[in-house]
Scaffold this motif. Sequence first.
Motif, PDB file in Angstrom:
ATOM      1  N   LEU A  62     -37.216 -18.401  50.867  1.00  0.00           N
ATOM      2  CA  LEU A  62     -36.881 -19.178  49.682  1.00  0.00           C
ATOM      3  C   LEU A  62     -35.381 -19.149  49.418  1.00  0.00           C
ATOM      4  N   SER A  63     -34.857 -20.203  48.833  1.00  0.00           N
ATOM      5  CA  SER A  63     -33.483 -20.216  48.346  1.00  0.00           C
ATOM      6  C   SER A  63     -33.451 -19.546  46.977  1.00  0.00           C
ATOM      7  N   PRO A  64     -32.261 -19.243  46.442  1.00  0.00           N
ATOM      8  CA  PRO A  64     -32.197 -18.610  45.123  1.00  0.00           C
ATOM      9  C   PRO A  64     -32.926 -19.424  44.068  1.00  0.00           C
ATOM     10  N   THR A  65     -33.896 -18.815  43.440  1.00  0.00           N
ATOM     11  CA  THR A  65     -34.722 -19.453  42.416  1.00  0.00           C
ATOM     12  C   THR A  65     -35.345 -18.359  41.576  1.00  0.00           C
ATOM     13  N   PRO A  66     -35.697 -18.604  40.320  1.00  0.00           N
ATOM     14  CA  PRO A  66     -36.255 -17.530  39.486  1.00  0.00           C
ATOM     15  C   PRO A  66     -37.496 -16.891  40.109  1.00  0.00           C
ATOM     16  N   LEU A  67     -37.535 -15.571  40.123  1.00  0.00           N
ATOM     17  CA  LEU A  67     -38.676 -14.829  40.656  1.00  0.00           C
ATOM     18  C   LEU A  67     -39.897 -15.083  39.778  1.00  0.00           C
ATOM     19  N   THR A  68     -41.055 -15.320  40.421  1.00  0.00           N
ATOM     20  CA  THR A  68     -42.276 -15.618  39.681  1.00  0.00           C
ATOM     21  C   THR A  68     -43.421 -14.736  40.148  1.00  0.00           C
ATOM     22  N   HIS A  69     -44.474 -14.710  39.346  1.00  0.00           N
ATOM     23  CA  HIS A  69     -45.695 -13.985  39.681  1.00  0.00           C
ATOM     24  C   HIS A  69     -46.287 -14.535  40.979  1.00  0.00           C
ATOM     25  N   ALA A  70     -46.248 -15.847  41.149  1.00  0.00           N
ATOM     26  CA  ALA A  70     -46.811 -16.470  42.344  1.00  0.00           C
ATOM     27  C   ALA A  70     -46.097 -16.009  43.616  1.00  0.00           C
ATOM     28  N   MET A  71     -44.795 -15.773  43.529  1.00  0.00           N
ATOM     29  CA  MET A  71     -44.054 -15.281  44.698  1.00  0.00           C
ATOM     30  C   MET A  71     -44.538 -13.897  45.097  1.00  0.00           C
ATOM     31  N   VAL A  72     -44.773 -13.044  44.109  1.00  0.00           N
ATOM     32  CA  VAL A  72     -45.271 -11.705  44.408  1.00  0.00           C
ATOM     33  C   VAL A  72     -46.655 -11.790  45.042  1.00  0.00           C
ATOM     34  N   VAL A  73     -47.483 -12.689  44.540  1.00  0.00           N
ATOM     35  CA  VAL A  73     -48.818 -12.878  45.122  1.00  0.00           C
ATOM     36  C   VAL A  73     -48.702 -13.277  46.596  1.00  0.00           C
ATOM     37  N   ARG A  74     -47.792 -14.177  46.903  1.00  0.00           N
ATOM     38  CA  ARG A  74     -47.573 -14.575  48.297  1.00  0.00           C
ATOM     39  C   ARG A  74     -47.122 -13.394  49.138  1.00  0.00           C
ATOM     40  N   ALA A  75     -46.242 -12.563  48.580  1.00  0.00           N
ATOM     41  CA  ALA A  75     -45.751 -11.403  49.318  1.00  0.00           C
ATOM     42  C   ALA A  75     -46.882 -10.417  49.604  1.00  0.00           C
ATOM     43  N   VAL A  76     -47.769 -10.224  48.623  1.00  0.00           N
ATOM     44  CA  VAL A  76     -48.904  -9.318  48.812  1.00  0.00           C
ATOM     45  C   VAL A  76     -49.857  -9.875  49.867  1.00  0.00           C
ATOM     46  N   GLU A  77     -50.138 -11.161  49.799  1.00  0.00           N
ATOM     47  CA  GLU A  77     -51.024 -11.778  50.779  1.00  0.00           C
ATOM     48  C   GLU A  77     -50.461 -11.674  52.193  1.00  0.00           C
ATOM     49  N   ALA A  78     -49.133 -11.674  52.298  1.00  0.00           N
ATOM     50  CA  ALA A  78     -48.492 -11.559  53.613  1.00  0.00           C
ATOM     51  C   ALA A  78     -48.346 -10.104  54.051  1.00  0.00           C
ATOM     52  N   GLY A  79     -48.708  -9.154  53.171  1.00  0.00           N
ATOM     53  CA  GLY A  79     -48.559  -7.742  53.508  1.00  0.00           C
ATOM     54  C   GLY A  79     -47.112  -7.345  53.697  1.00  0.00           C
ATOM     55  N   MET A  80     -46.239  -7.839  52.819  1.00  0.00           N
ATOM     56  CA  MET A  80     -44.814  -7.592  52.970  1.00  0.00           C
ATOM     57  C   MET A  80     -44.499  -6.103  52.910  1.00  0.00           C
ATOM     58  N   ALA A  81     -43.646  -5.650  53.834  1.00  0.00           N
ATOM     59  CA  ALA A  81     -43.315  -4.234  53.943  1.00  0.00           C
ATOM     60  C   ALA A  81     -42.179  -3.861  53.002  1.00  0.00           C
ATOM     61  N   GLU A  82     -42.191  -2.616  52.567  1.00  0.00           N
ATOM     62  CA  GLU A  82     -41.069  -2.091  51.793  1.00  0.00           C
ATOM     63  C   GLU A  82     -39.830  -1.985  52.681  1.00  0.00           C
ATOM     64  N   ALA A  83     -38.681  -1.932  52.032  1.00  0.00           N
ATOM     65  CA  ALA A  83     -37.410  -1.784  52.743  1.00  0.00           C
ATOM     66  C   ALA A  83     -36.466  -1.002  51.846  1.00  0.00           C
ATOM     67  N   ASP A  84     -35.234  -0.838  52.298  1.00  0.00           N
ATOM     68  CA  ASP A  84     -34.286  -0.104  51.456  1.00  0.00           C
ATOM     69  C   ASP A  84     -33.995  -0.849  50.163  1.00  0.00           C
ATOM     70  N   ASP A  85     -34.255  -2.178  50.143  1.00  0.00           N
ATOM     71  CA  ASP A  85     -34.004  -2.961  48.938  1.00  0.00           C
ATOM     72  C   ASP A  85     -35.277  -3.595  48.371  1.00  0.00           C
ATOM     73  N   LEU A  86     -36.445  -3.054  48.714  1.00  0.00           N
ATOM     74  CA  LEU A  86     -37.708  -3.519  48.139  1.00  0.00           C
ATOM     75  C   LEU A  86     -38.674  -2.345  48.043  1.00  0.00           C
ATOM     76  N   ASP A  87     -39.230  -2.132  46.861  1.00  0.00           N
ATOM     77  CA  ASP A  87     -40.124  -0.992  46.632  1.00  0.00           C
ATOM     78  C   ASP A  87     -41.318  -1.451  45.807  1.00  0.00           C
ATOM     79  N   TRP A  88     -42.528  -1.171  46.289  1.00  0.00           N
ATOM     80  CA  TRP A  88     -43.748  -1.473  45.552  1.00  0.00           C
ATOM     81  C   TRP A  88     -44.188  -0.251  44.762  1.00  0.00           C
ATOM     82  N   LYS A  89     -44.552  -0.447  43.502  1.00  0.00           N
ATOM     83  CA  LYS A  89     -45.035   0.637  42.645  1.00  0.00           C
ATOM     84  C   LYS A  89     -46.374   0.211  42.032  1.00  0.00           C
ATOM     85  N   GLN A  90     -47.363   1.096  42.114  1.00  0.00           N
ATOM     86  CA  GLN A  90     -48.682   0.749  41.605  1.00  0.00           C
ATOM     87  C   GLN A  90     -48.749   0.774  40.087  1.00  0.00           C
TER      88      GLN A  90
END
Length: 322
Positions: A14-42
């Motif tokens: 995606l290009s720069p655009t406001p982060l949305t709930h739907a984007m997170v849903v897409r990331a979860v469906e894709a099984g997106m991995a954590e990184a040094d700049d991304l952290d999932w918290k339950q």
Amino acid sequence: MPIMWSRLHAELGLSPTPLTHAMVVRAVEAGMAEADDLDWKQALPPEVEKKRLEFAKDIAAMANTRGGLIVHGVREENERAVGLTGVPNGERDRQALRSFANRYVRPLVDGLQIEALDGEAGEPGLVAVFVPPSPDTPHVIGEKNEMGVPYRYGTDTNWMSESQLERAYRDRFTRRGDDRAALDALIDGLIPEIDLKQGVWVAVVARPVAPLPLLSGRPEREGVTSTMLNALELVSEVFGKSQGRVPVLNELLSDGPIINPRNGLRRWVIRSNHYSTDPHELVDCALVELHHDGSVALAMGCSSSCVVPASPTGSPMFGRCL
């Protein structure tokens, strides 16, 4: 201001655009991995001192590395998102998180964003915490004699050694010197373009304290025009045309300089005498440079032909900001 860019945006293409709930849903469906700049918290940190410190540690670690995004309400397995759990995301919940960060992280992380992400009815709510790359690193966490400096190494959080801390402070002071030099260079680039004999000139330059996202190529002409038109509209809203401040920039609207900016070296240039055929002719009223790295340089003449009378000294006035 919404969260406009993160690892999540990049991974989803995606290009720069406001982060949305739907984007997170897409990331979860894709099984997106954590990184040094991304952290999932339950879950959100509970009202327990140790857990509050853990939250502050996550904030400081990302700020001390290159920034990042923490999303609360996502379950992960083997460092990959596997499902939404949801968390309370009301104003009170988000204010508690901000209080934890303000209490335990020193210096404060400027630009920290904590947002509620709500989906459609029945979907679990989320809390997104955006930690910007910080010019004030290293950030320390803790109180009294129990303090440390965390940083991200992949998906792990480590503590800086003495030599790493020494280098971090040295980099901070070097970075500040480089910032001042960059602002001076922007001002120096304006001076040959403007006619100081016309009277007083007001020049303002600014540059991002954090680098822009790695996008595909430089800004396009249409985007530059849109940015300038939006800026002029904002000026009108803030100051009002009746106060006489807008006509200076309106010089750029006449004969189409904003519609057809010049493509300069790593910048777009918009000048009041846009159609001059003399390459040595100086700008007579207004000049704006939009640099590809996000820097902005603006010069406005204050002679009688623009808006206000000129100073008898005819000296330029300059300002810098980060």
